[in-house]
Each structure stands twice: as structure tokens, then as C-alpha cells.
Design an enzyme around this catalytic site. Structure first.
Site, PDB file in Angstrom:
ATOM      1  N   PHE A 158       0.807  -1.105   0.053  1.00  0.00           N
ATOM      2  CA  PHE A 158      -0.131   0.031   0.045  1.00  0.00           C
ATOM      3  C   PHE A 158       0.994   1.087  -0.048  1.00  0.00           C
ATOM      4  O   PHE A 158       0.576   2.268  -0.654  1.00  0.00           O
ATOM      5  CB  PHE A 158      -1.008   0.057   1.226  1.00  0.00           C
ATOM      6  CG  PHE A 158      -1.915   1.235   1.193  1.00  0.00           C
ATOM      7  CD1 PHE A 158      -2.862   0.910   0.302  1.00  0.00           C
ATOM      8  CD2 PHE A 158      -2.051   2.010   2.092  1.00  0.00           C
ATOM      9  CE1 PHE A 158      -4.020   2.024   0.190  1.00  0.00           C
ATOM     10  CE2 PHE A 158      -2.868   3.162   1.603  1.00  0.00           C
ATOM     11  CZ  PHE A 158      -3.916   3.109   0.818  1.00  0.00           C
ATOM     12  N   TYR A 159       2.059   1.356   0.564  1.00  0.00           N
ATOM     13  CA  TYR A 159       3.101   2.236   0.550  1.00  0.00           C
ATOM     14  C   TYR A 159       3.202   2.583  -0.794  1.00  0.00           C
ATOM     15  O   TYR A 159       3.285   3.772  -1.130  1.00  0.00           O
ATOM     16  CB  TYR A 159       4.278   1.919   1.332  1.00  0.00           C
ATOM     17  CG  TYR A 159       5.242   2.862   1.121  1.00  0.00           C
ATOM     18  CD1 TYR A 159       5.359   4.160   1.512  1.00  0.00           C
ATOM     19  CD2 TYR A 159       6.554   2.360   0.506  1.00  0.00           C
ATOM     20  CE1 TYR A 159       6.398   5.036   1.180  1.00  0.00           C
ATOM     21  CE2 TYR A 159       7.642   3.179  -0.010  1.00  0.00           C
ATOM     22  CZ  TYR A 159       7.750   4.454   0.497  1.00  0.00           C
ATOM     23  OH  TYR A 159       8.504   5.270   0.232  1.00  0.00           O
ATOM     24  N   ALA A 160       3.943   1.694  -1.552  1.00  0.00           N
ATOM     25  CA  ALA A 160       3.887   1.893  -3.108  1.00  0.00           C
ATOM     26  C   ALA A 160       2.712   2.369  -3.998  1.00  0.00           C
ATOM     27  O   ALA A 160       2.826   3.257  -4.381  1.00  0.00           O
ATOM     28  CB  ALA A 160       4.579   0.353  -3.727  1.00  0.00           C
TER      29      ALA A 160
END
Length: 344
Positions: A158-160
Site C-alpha cells: 500500500f505504501y507503493a
């Protein structure tokens, strides 16, 4: 860069973070006036963020603002009063693994916070807006080295996903409002004052305190490690080369990620020479003088086995390529760790 002010001015978000702290120090040393915004959140050790802030908060030419970017109007108000020549947006919730546990924090900080920066730049345009993305944007791509012109639509964390979303948001603002925007895709950055959740910090801490280290994917990992001083040099050189919207697609050089419809570009910042995890651990062992005890582990969810930057665009734009080897960079981190933590 030609400044609209007598002394050049830079606004840096995330100024108490690892990269932001080093960037502010370099800008001040180079004669810039700097305003830094940092919410001093507890995403990792608060005392480390406070220590970074305390080293720069009283420096001549620096103003520290403790605010959350996602608060509507905060960034716009600062830009209206400060009128920076360049804006370097580094503030974010960072790290792959925590984004799986607390995705809403990443949505608020990375997406909404970046929206506020973009809106502030729309209202008070700087000469150049530079924003941090990540090599994690390449996600499930297996072709290497990673080039900026590759498709990057398969994030595996989800960071990416949040960072790729900010690239798309930035492109739309650049196209609609004519903002010159450069997005950095950072690779694995390391060095003194680094984040305590990063592998080199965890490894050093464990080895020096007699604990085993967890070696993921049984050591079958490669990373394009970039020393912090090299990263800062690359950012400052790129700040002098704002993208210009091309007249036609034919004006875009081969390998250039410049948008055909906007003054927008994505640039990798990497060494373009990945090191194995084994070589990385060996450099830490050599710097400490103690062999590591190793727990061989499976791959972590959201991680990738390798990263490798094609840094030819960075080189063509700036004439610069990061080149500090682990044998030089890792001892600098270990020396800092010893001083900071009081280890002999």
C-alpha cells in the site's frame, strides 16, 4: 538557479526526517534560506526526530514549522508568506511493512498531504516543485534495471500504491496548471541519522547488542544502495533542471520520462549497481568488527527480491551518478550509531 529573492529560498517538507534533515543542512551550508515543515509524528522513535530537529532549528536562515501537511490550508499559508523559489516535498509515512498494518495513516499523510502541497503550489507557484516517490513503484516488474519509462502499474504494497498515486496527481496538476514538477524515485538510502526501521540500522543494533539478525528470503536479495550524501547531491542538481513541457513528442529524447503534455518528469536516484544482501551484511560486520548471528527467513509480504536503478536519465540531466561504495558509506553510519547510542 535564478532566485526571485536576494537569498534563494527553499521549502522542505519532512525536515526532521532522515533525508529532509540532511537536505536542510546542505541547503543552509550553501547559503539558502529554508523553511522546514514537520509534524514530528511518532511513526518511529520520537527522540531521533527531535534530535535531528534540535541540531538545525536554531541555525541562521532556518525556520521550523510543526504542522501536519494534510491540515487544509497550512502549506498554502506558509508558501504565501515565505514565497519559496523551490519546494522539495519529502514528508510521508515511509516503509513497506507498516503500510500493510496501518494503511489509513499512509493515505492521510502521503495522498492527502501531497494534495495539499500540490494545491499550495497551484496557488503560489514555485520555480520548481520536487517530490519524493519510491523505487517501490516498480512493484512486480521483473525486468531490470528499472527505467523511468517502464510501466509501473503493479504495486505490491500500500505504501507503493500511495506513492504511485502521488505521481499521477502531480502529473495532472502539472498539465492543468503548468507547474514544473520532478518526481524522484529513491532507491535504498542509508547513512548517519537514518531510520531505525531500516535493515542497516536493525542489523547494526542487533550485532552490537549480541542479538541475531533476520535475513529475509534466505539472503537472496539485492538492493541499489544509495549513500545519503550522494542522494542530497542528486536532489540539488535536479533542482536546477526543472522540466519544460515539450512542443511535440518528437522533442523528447529517448529514455527521457518527460511527459508529452506537461512539465513533468520522473527520475530514478540510484547507484545503478545493486549489492547483494550478503555483501551488505559483510560491510556492517567489517565496520563493527563482530560477525553476525543469522536467522534465515522467508520473504516478507510486500517486499521484492531485488531493486536496480537505471540512472542514465539522472546522469544525462545532471552529469552526476551516485557512487559511494558500501565500504565507505557503512562505516560512516556505524561511527554515527556508536556516537548517538553511546557505544564504544
Amino acid at each position: 538557479m535564478q532566485s526571485r529573492n536576494k537569498t534563494p529560498r527553499a521549502l522542505v517538507t519532512g525536515s526532521s526526517g532522515f533525508i529532509g534533515f540532511h537536505l536542510v543542512q546542505r541547503l543552509l551550508a550553501d547559503g539558502w534560506e529554508v523553511t522546514g515543515i514537520d509534524a514530528q509524528t511518532a511513526s518511529y522513535q520520537q527522540d531521533l526526530k527531535n534530535a535531528r530537529r534540535d541540531l538545525i532549528k536554531d541555525r541562521p536562515g532556518f525556520t521550523h514549522v510543526q504542522e501536519r501537511l494534510e491540515t487544509p490550508g497550512v502549506v498554502a499559508g506558509i508558501m504565501q508568506s515565505f514565497q519559496p523559489d523551490i519546494v522539495i516535498h519529502l514528508a510521508a509515512e515511509a516503509g513497506v511493512r507498516q503500510s500493510i498494518e496501518a494503511p489509513r495513516d499512509y493515505l492521510n499523510s502521503n495522498v492527502i498531504g501531497t494534495f495539499e502541497v500540490l494545491e499550495a503550489a497551484r496557488q503560489h507557484p514555485p520555480q520548481h516543485l520536487l517530490m519524493a516517490s519510491t523505487s517501490s513503484a516498480y512493484g512486480a516488474n521483473t525486468e531490470m534495471p528499472y527505467a523511468e519509462t517502464m510501466k509501473a502499474d503493479w504495486p505490491v504494497s500500500f505504501y507503493a500504491a500511495t506513492k504511485k498515486a502521488t505521481e499521477t496527481m502531480a502529473h495532472s496538476h502539472s498539465h492543468i496548471y503548468g507547474l514544473p514538477i520532478t518526481m524522484f524515485r529513491f532507491f535504498t538510502v542509508y547513512g548517519p541519522w537514518g531510520r531505525p526501521d531500516m535493515a542497516y540500522y536493525l542489523f547494526t543494533d542487533a550485532i552490537m547488542n549480541g542479538r541475531p539478525i533476520n535475513v529475509f528470503n534466505h539472503g537472496n536479495m539485492r538492493r541499489d544502495f544509495v549513500f545519503i550524501d550522494d542522494l542530497i547531491e542528486a536532489i540539488l542538481r535536479l533542482s536546477k533542471t526543472p522540466p519544460v513541457r515539450p512542443q511535440s513528442r518528437e522533442d523528447i529524447a529517448p529514455g527521457d520520462s518527460l511527459s508529452p503534455v506537461a512539465a513533468f518528469r520522473v527520475v530514478n536516484i540510484g547507484k545503478s549497481a545493486p549489492d547483494t544482501l550478503g555483501a551488505f551484511i559483510e560491510a556492517i560486520e567489517d565496520a563493527i568488527g563482530i560477525p553476525a548471528q543469522k536467522n534465515m527467513m522467508d520473504m516478507q509480504l510486500g517486499d521484492v527480491p531485488a531493486t536496480w536503478a537505471d540512472a542514465s536519465l539522472l546522469k544525462s540531466l545532471t552529469g552526476y551518478l551516485p557512487d559511494t561504495p558500501l565500504s565507505v558509506g557503512i562505516p560512516q553510519f556505524v561511527n554515527w550509531y556508536r556516537r548517538y547510542h553511546g557505544n564504544s
